[in-house]
Design an enzyme around this catalytic site. Structure first.
Site, PDB file in Angstrom:
ATOM      1  N   GLY A   1       5.522   4.632  -5.552  1.00 47.58           N
ATOM      2  CA  GLY A   1       4.573   5.487  -6.264  1.00 47.58           C
ATOM      3  C   GLY A   1       4.522   6.851  -5.617  1.00 47.58           C
ATOM      4  O   GLY A   1       5.104   7.086  -4.547  1.00 47.58           O
ATOM      5  N   LEU A   2       3.823   7.759  -6.250  1.00 42.16           N
ATOM      6  CA  LEU A   2       3.701   9.125  -5.733  1.00 42.16           C
ATOM      7  C   LEU A   2       2.982   9.156  -4.392  1.00 42.16           C
ATOM      8  O   LEU A   2       2.239   8.233  -4.042  1.00 42.16           O
ATOM      9  CB  LEU A   2       2.935   9.981  -6.740  1.00 42.16           C
ATOM     10  CG  LEU A   2       3.616  10.293  -8.079  1.00 42.16           C
ATOM     11  CD1 LEU A   2       2.615  10.912  -9.035  1.00 42.16           C
ATOM     12  CD2 LEU A   2       4.817  11.212  -7.875  1.00 42.16           C
ATOM     13  N   SER A   3       3.190  10.236  -3.669  1.00 36.98           N
ATOM     14  CA  SER A   3       2.413  10.472  -2.457  1.00 36.98           C
ATOM     15  C   SER A   3       0.940  10.540  -2.828  1.00 36.98           C
ATOM     16  O   SER A   3       0.561  11.202  -3.790  1.00 36.98           O
ATOM     17  CB  SER A   3       2.852  11.799  -1.816  1.00 36.98           C
ATOM     18  OG  SER A   3       2.080  12.084  -0.668  1.00 36.98           O
ATOM     19  N   GLY A   4       0.100   9.818  -2.098  1.00 40.86           N
ATOM     20  CA  GLY A   4      -1.325   9.812  -2.398  1.00 40.86           C
ATOM     21  C   GLY A   4      -1.748   8.756  -3.404  1.00 40.86           C
ATOM     22  O   GLY A   4      -2.920   8.689  -3.779  1.00 40.86           O
ATOM     23  N   SER A   5      -0.811   7.920  -3.839  1.00 40.30           N
ATOM     24  CA  SER A   5      -1.146   6.887  -4.838  1.00 40.30           C
ATOM     25  C   SER A   5      -1.784   5.649  -4.205  1.00 40.30           C
ATOM     26  O   SER A   5      -2.282   4.777  -4.923  1.00 40.30           O
ATOM     27  CB  SER A   5       0.104   6.475  -5.628  1.00 40.30           C
ATOM     28  OG  SER A   5       1.093   5.933  -4.769  1.00 40.30           O
TER      29      SER A   5
ATOM     30  N   LYS B   1      -0.172   3.701  -1.585  1.00 37.40           N
ATOM     31  CA  LYS B   1       0.830   2.707  -1.181  1.00 37.40           C
ATOM     32  C   LYS B   1       0.534   2.110   0.196  1.00 37.40           C
ATOM     33  O   LYS B   1       0.528   0.893   0.369  1.00 37.40           O
ATOM     34  CB  LYS B   1       2.230   3.342  -1.169  1.00 37.40           C
ATOM     35  CG  LYS B   1       2.703   3.865  -2.521  1.00 37.40           C
ATOM     36  CD  LYS B   1       4.095   4.448  -2.440  1.00 37.40           C
ATOM     37  CE  LYS B   1       4.228   5.602  -1.468  1.00 37.40           C
ATOM     38  NZ  LYS B   1       3.369   6.774  -1.837  1.00 37.40           N
ATOM     39  N   SER B   2       0.319   2.978   1.175  1.00 39.95           N
ATOM     40  CA  SER B   2       0.087   2.505   2.542  1.00 39.95           C
ATOM     41  C   SER B   2      -1.235   1.740   2.644  1.00 39.95           C
ATOM     42  O   SER B   2      -1.334   0.738   3.364  1.00 39.95           O
ATOM     43  CB  SER B   2       0.092   3.682   3.527  1.00 39.95           C
ATOM     44  OG  SER B   2       1.365   4.296   3.561  1.00 39.95           O
TER      45      SER B   2
ATOM     46  N   SER C   1      10.162   6.298  -2.694  1.00 36.91           N
ATOM     47  CA  SER C   1      11.401   5.848  -3.349  1.00 36.91           C
ATOM     48  C   SER C   1      11.424   6.283  -4.816  1.00 36.91           C
ATOM     49  O   SER C   1      11.312   5.448  -5.713  1.00 36.91           O
ATOM     50  CB  SER C   1      11.574   4.332  -3.215  1.00 36.91           C
ATOM     51  OG  SER C   1      10.397   3.613  -3.486  1.00 36.91           O
TER      52      SER C   1
END
Length: 208
Positions: free
Chosen positions: A37-41, A43-44, A111
């Site tokens: 997913g996008l940065s800030g979505s 994920k982490s 990715s």
């Protein structure tokens, strides 16, 4: 003896202790949960919540976070297109090793290109690669901007930033989609619960 890539005269050494034996020991099935997913979505955040939830159930996990891996194994790679592809390829190969060890590996990284994600999927057997798409609109991700990267990209200080001047290709047929719309979003633990429910339903959390 065989040749693989730039390596010649190599031989695969087979051991009598195999993946099924390790899975039986751990009472789970090794697999890769690929969070994209996008940065800030988120994920982490999801990866950590998922690891906590599975740990509480007595399951062994390991998180491969995109930024964390760039502190070591992939510290020699830049953010140019070819290096980003190599970054994902290496992550896929390492995730494959964890899955072979019987571990539930959670790979969390943008990715952005389908072909790179599909390459990682092709490294594993059918059913061992579980793609989780954090379907969060760019506007929401940019409003969060946890690392301040969108601001830098909008100012032209970062080139080739995914979602701004470089594309993100969403999955066409992933296993799990976690959506956020209209400004409302379930808690990380609830989102992780959806993934855990999928794992339970498919038998990943049962003795192999």
């Amino acid at each position: 003896m065989s040749n693989v890539g730039n390596s010649s005269n190599i031989l695969w050494h087979k051991c009598s202790v195999e993946k099924a034996d390790r899975e039986q020991l751990l009472r789970q099935k090794g697999c890769v949960i690929w969070v994209t997913g996008l940065s800030g979505s988120g994920k982490s955040t999801l990866a950590c919540a998922l690891a906590r939830g599975l740990h509480a159930r007595g399951k062994l996990t390991y998180i491969l976070d995109g930024d964390n891996v760039r502190h070591g194994l992939n510290s020699d790679l830049s953010f140019k297109a070819e290096d980003r592809a190599e970054n994902i390829r290496r992550m896929g190969e390492v995730a494959k090793l964890f899955a072979d060890a019987g571990v539930i590996c959670i790979a969390s990284l943008i990715s952005p290109y389908r072909k790179d994600r599909e390459l990682c999927r092709s490294l594993l057997k059918e059913g061992e690669f579980i793609e989780v798409f954090m379907d969060v609109p760019l506007s929401i991700c940019e409003s969060r901007d946890p690392k301040g990267l969108y601001k830098l990209a909008r100012a032209g200080k970062i080139r080739g930033f995914t979602g701004i001047d470089d594309p993100y290709e969403p999955p066409l047929s992933c296993e799990i989609v976690l959506e956020q719309k209209d400004g409302s979003c379930a808690s990380p633990d609830r989102l992780a619960g959806r993934v855990i429910s999928y794992l339970e339903e498919k038998g990943y959390l049962s003795p192999a």
